[in-house]
Structures are given as C-alpha cells and as structure tokens.
Write an enzyme that holds these catalytic residues in place. Structure first.
Site, PDB file in Angstrom:
ATOM      1  N   GLY A  60       0.831  -1.194   0.000  1.00 37.18           N
ATOM      2  CA  GLY A  60       0.000   0.000   0.000  1.00 37.18           C
ATOM      3  C   GLY A  60       0.863   1.240   0.000  1.00 37.18           C
ATOM      4  O   GLY A  60       1.986   1.237   0.525  1.00 37.18           O
ATOM      5  N   ASP A 110      -7.577   7.489  12.115  1.00 34.00           N
ATOM      6  CA  ASP A 110      -7.454   7.318  10.670  1.00 34.00           C
ATOM      7  C   ASP A 110      -7.956   5.931  10.247  1.00 34.00           C
ATOM      8  O   ASP A 110      -7.217   5.146   9.655  1.00 34.00           O
ATOM      9  CB  ASP A 110      -6.000   7.507  10.237  1.00 34.00           C
ATOM     10  CG  ASP A 110      -5.884   7.862   8.751  1.00 34.00           C
ATOM     11  OD1 ASP A 110      -6.932   8.112   8.121  1.00 34.00           O
ATOM     12  OD2 ASP A 110      -4.758   7.879   8.227  1.00 34.00           O
ATOM     13  N   ALA A 121       0.719   5.395   0.889  1.00 37.79           N
ATOM     14  CA  ALA A 121      -0.011   6.475   1.541  1.00 37.79           C
ATOM     15  C   ALA A 121       0.694   7.798   1.279  1.00 37.79           C
ATOM     16  O   ALA A 121       1.689   7.859   0.562  1.00 37.79           O
ATOM     17  CB  ALA A 121      -0.108   6.191   3.041  1.00 37.79           C
TER      18      ALA A 121
END
Length: 527
Positions: free
Chosen positions: A163, A316, A165
């Site tokens: 991933g 978050d 970010a």
C-alpha cells in the site's frame, strides 16, 4: 473621522484587495526567505505552485459568480461548476506536491456532509492513488536509519508495495529466519518538505480568508501543523501500537500488529505481516464467510470504547487501515496505521458522552446545552446534524427510530454546499479535539454505509452502554465516601440494565416479526 477605505469606490477596493493577494503570491519568495522557513529552490517551486493554484481558484469564484443573486438556480448551477473545477485544481496540486498536501486532501475527502460533495468526491481518489516512491529510494532510507542493507536483513523484499499512503509506503518482506513482516518506510523527501508545506498552507489559507472573510478554514492548517510532525515520527507510531494493544486486549477480536523494534526508527516501522481484506470489501467477506453485521458491530464497539470510555482514539480508520480476517475464534479486526491518535480530556469526553445520550434520546434541551459547552452557540441544530449525519427532523424525532434513506443522504449533501459558511463557522469554533473525532466519525459512517449497517439500533445501544459506563466511572472518580460511591455504582448498573432490557426487547420484536413474515409468506410457484 476621515477613512480612505470609506472613500474608495467598490471596484477600486476590489482591485486593491486582489492586487495585494497577487503581490503576496509573487512576493512569497521574499517572505519565505526572510522568515524561519528554510527556503530552498524546491521549496520555492512548491510554494509558488500552491500559491498560483489558490489564486486561480479565488479568481474563478469571484469572476464566475459576480453579479449573481445567491440562492438562485443560475447561481447554484455555476457555483457547483466552480466547486468542481476548483476541487480538480487542488487535487492536481496535491498529486504534484505530494506529502503533506496529499494528507490534507485525504482529510477533505473524509468530510462527507461537511464539505460540498464536489470536493469530497474529487479528493477521494487520493486515498487509493497516492504517488509511489521508487523502491531503490526507500531502501536508501532503510539503510540510513537502520544501519544495515536491506539484502543483509531480508531474504525477500517485495519490489511492489502492499500500500502507498501520503507519507510512506509499505512493503512485504521475509527475514532470513522466515518471519513475514510489513516494512513501512517514509517517502524520502516528505520530512524535508513538510515544514515549508505547512507554512505554505497556513499562509495561503489566511490570505483566502482575507479575500473571503466567510472562509473559516484556518483550523485545517492549524490541525495539519499540530498533527503532521507526530505522524512523521514512526517511533511514536510504534508506541501507539503497543499502548492500544494493551488497552484493548479484552477485545479478543482485535489484532494490532507487533512492532519489531530492532528494525524500527523515526522513518522506518517494521511490524508483523497480517492477512486480511479491507473492511469495505464485501466480496472478500462473502468469499470467506464473514458476516458484515458482525464486522460493523465489532468496529462500533471498539470505537465507542475508544472515544467514550478511554479517550484514546485511532483517528485514521479509512478502509486501507482496517482489515478483516476469518479465524478459528471468529471474525478478526486488524487495525493498522497508528500514526494519528487523539487523547481526549476528561471534561471534553464526559460532555461528549452527555451530548450523545441527548442525541439518542432526542432531548433538545440537552442537545443545546452540551453543544453550547462545545462552543457551538446558536448553530447547535446544524452541529447536531453534522455530528449524526442525520436531518434535523430525524434528530428531533430520534436518530435510532428511522433508518437512513437515500433522500436523507441527498438532503445532507445538498446542505453541505448550501450551508458551507455556517459549517466552516462551527468547525472553526469547536474544541480542536472535536475536529479529529468528527473526521473519524465520518470515515466510520462511510464504512457502515458500504456494509449497509448504518445507524442500526445495535450501534446506538453500544454507544449508550459506553456513555453510561464513562459517566459512571467519572462520577465514581469524584465521589467522596463509601455511600456515594455505592449509589453511583448502583445507579450505573441500573442504567445499563435498562439498556440491556431494551436490547432484549428489540431482539424479541425482530425475531417475532421475522417469524410472522415467514408464516404469512406465500411461496411463488411456476405456472
């Protein structure tokens, strides 16, 4: 008294105002250089790019909506078009500048019902399409911080990230002794650019506020300045992981990855690798036999406990940071990315508990009182709608009485554009603790909406239990003497029993209703 301001014609004043903004933009290099901004050539380019984008947006609003009567059909149509163009300009700026700009864009994308939908929808792409750093650059960061080469530590290091970010990206790796790990490495230039980026945002938002006095989003820059340095410290994030794992160890469904401190630094965080599908992936849950209502219920329990009881909140929880997994013990929730936590003061937390109890019971006097305690004032009905994402009609009628409808969602989306000034006024006046809580609420609501479990009675029951427990513990903490403490415990247990009885009543009612529907159903046969 003589005043040049009152003597100048309106058009001349406008020219002076926008001319000053343009001068501020063009002269920004001087301002940056002669303050503590540590300007560099790259920093100046990033600042100039941001300043020109913001100036373009300001001019578009002023020029496109000139001489139009607010509220008319033509005004609203053109305003929506300007919203869309402006959101696209800002999204493109986030992509090009990256780092802190993407972080702010992602924050805006979570503010459903608080910002015009043109902005929310346009910015959502930033959650799944953040720019990647070349793996070679990340390896250099690892070697600089850990003092070892990647190939000396790992038998395998995936070139493709798990991933990506705004501040870092995560790669899967396997140590030479066979441990599967997730290695989170900060983008190389994020920390170097972050200080100038934060100053840039503060400066430009204040300039826009000067041109548009009703634009009250200074809080956004202030929150970024306060929170970004914390998120850039991966040692702090590792400490959050361990604290939350200990704090919520009674939730057997919760999994927090274990930190490997020997491979962790300020820019590198190494954790155990955890399997699972994203919490918004209904297809994954169907394939693995995971009950979506069970997932929503467990997530609701966890966050109600965080917010109302412990006052220590993971802020978050977007789908990429919450995984679900099927284990022999049942459905497991895996909580990732612990960079941003909000610690609530006791006074704020208890007032917030009382506000939610008032909202659940449709106690209008309580809603007004506890909203005013949060500095909302006369805009408390709007605040209640923002907090619950329900219409005022449903707030006053009981938010647990009717399910959310598409018509209500559309009404709230329309109101976000219509009452943008009032919403910004509320966001600018409430305690700063409330801002991250509202962002968290909106992200969780988005997950519930995807799982089709939004505003269920069970979620309000969980919230009620946590609020009652929190208020009981607070009162017990300030009780003097055995008798008062005993009465407090007794009254708290009585309130919890009432909630349990109501929950049992709902279960019996729904079971009876289901049996009645099955009994009265007529099978359809082929003719």
């Amino acid at each position: 008294m003589f005043s040049l301001r009152t003597m100048l014609p309106r058009k001349v004043k406008q020219v002076l105002k926008y001319g000053t903004l343009a001068g501020a933009t063009l002269g920004a290099g001087y301002v940056v250089k002669n303050n503590d901004w540590e300007i560099s050539t790259i920093g100046a380019v990033r600042f100039g790019r941001a300043a020109l984008t913001v100036a373009r947006v300001v001019v578009d609003y002023k020029w496109s909506l000139r001489n139009l009567e607010p509220g008319t059909e033509q005004y609203l149509k053109l305003k929506s078009e300007v919203h869309t163009r402006s959101a696209e300009h800002l999204r493109n700026l986030c992509f090009v500048n990256g780092g802190a700009f993407i972080k702010v864009g992602q924050h805006l994308a979570t503010l459903d019902y608080l910002l015009p939908q043109e902005y929310v929808q346009t910015m959502k792409v930033l959650h799944s399409n953040a720019p990647q750093s070349p793996v070679e650059d990340l390896m250099k960061v690892f070697e600089e911080d850990i003092g070892k080469k990647v190939e000396d530590v790992f038998e395998y290091f995936s070139p493709e990230p798990l991933g990506t970010a705004s501040l870092a990206q995560v790669h899967r790796a396997r140590t030479k002794d066979g441990r599967d790990l997730a290695v989170k490495i900060q983008h190389p230039k994020v920390k170097a650019h972050s200080y100038v980026d934060i100053k840039t945002m503060e400066f430009l938002i204040r300039q826009v506020h000067w041109v548009f006095p009703d634009f009250q989003y200074v809080w956004l820059a202030e929150e970024t300045r306060r929170n970004l340095p914390k998120e850039l410290d991966f040692v702090r994030e590792g400490e959050h992981c361990e604290r939350v794992a200990k704090m919520f160890e009674h939730f057997k469904f919760l999994k927090v990855p274990r930190v490997h401190w020997e491979l962790t630094s300020g820019r590198v965080l190494t954790m155990e690798y955890c399997e699972g599908g994203q919490v918004n992936d209904r297809e994954y849950m169907t394939r693995h036999g995971i009950n979506v209502n069970d997932v929503a219920s467990k997530l609701g329990k966890l966050y109600s406990e965080m917010i109302f009881v412990n006052g220590y909140v993971h802020c978050d929880p977007h789908p990429g940071n919450v995984l679900v997994n099927k284990t022999s013990a049942g459905t497991q929730i895996v909580l990732l990315d612990h960079g941003l936590y909000q610690t609530l003061t006791d006074d704020f937390r208890i007032n917030y508990c009382k506000l939610w109890i008032s909202l659940i019971h449709a106690d209008l006097k309580g809603i007004e009182k506890y909203s005013n305690n949060l500095n909302v004032g006369k805009l408390y009905p709007l605040f209640a709608c923002m907090l619950t994402a329900r219409s005022w009609e449903n707030v006053t009628g009981g938010i647990d009485k009717k399910p959310v409808t598409e018509a209500e969602n559309q009404e709230l989306s329309d109101n976000a554009g219509m009452y943008m000034i009032q919403i910004s006024e509320v966001l600018n006046s409430i305690p700063r603790q409330m801002l991250l809580i509202m962002k968290t609420n909106d992200v969780l609501r988005g997950i519930e909406s995807i799982l089709h479990s939004r505003a269920s009675a069970s979620s309000f029951i969980n919230m009620s239990r946590c609020c009652i427990r929190a208020m009981g513990q607070h009162k017990l903490k300030h009780s003097s003497g055995f008798v008062k403490a005993f009465k407090t415990r007794l009254y708290t247990q009585w309130l919890l029993l009432k909630v349990d009885l109501y929950s049992l009543y709902l279960w019996i009612s729904s079971s009876y209703l289901m049996k009645l529907m099955k009994r009265n159903s007529v099978p359809v046969t082929a003719s």
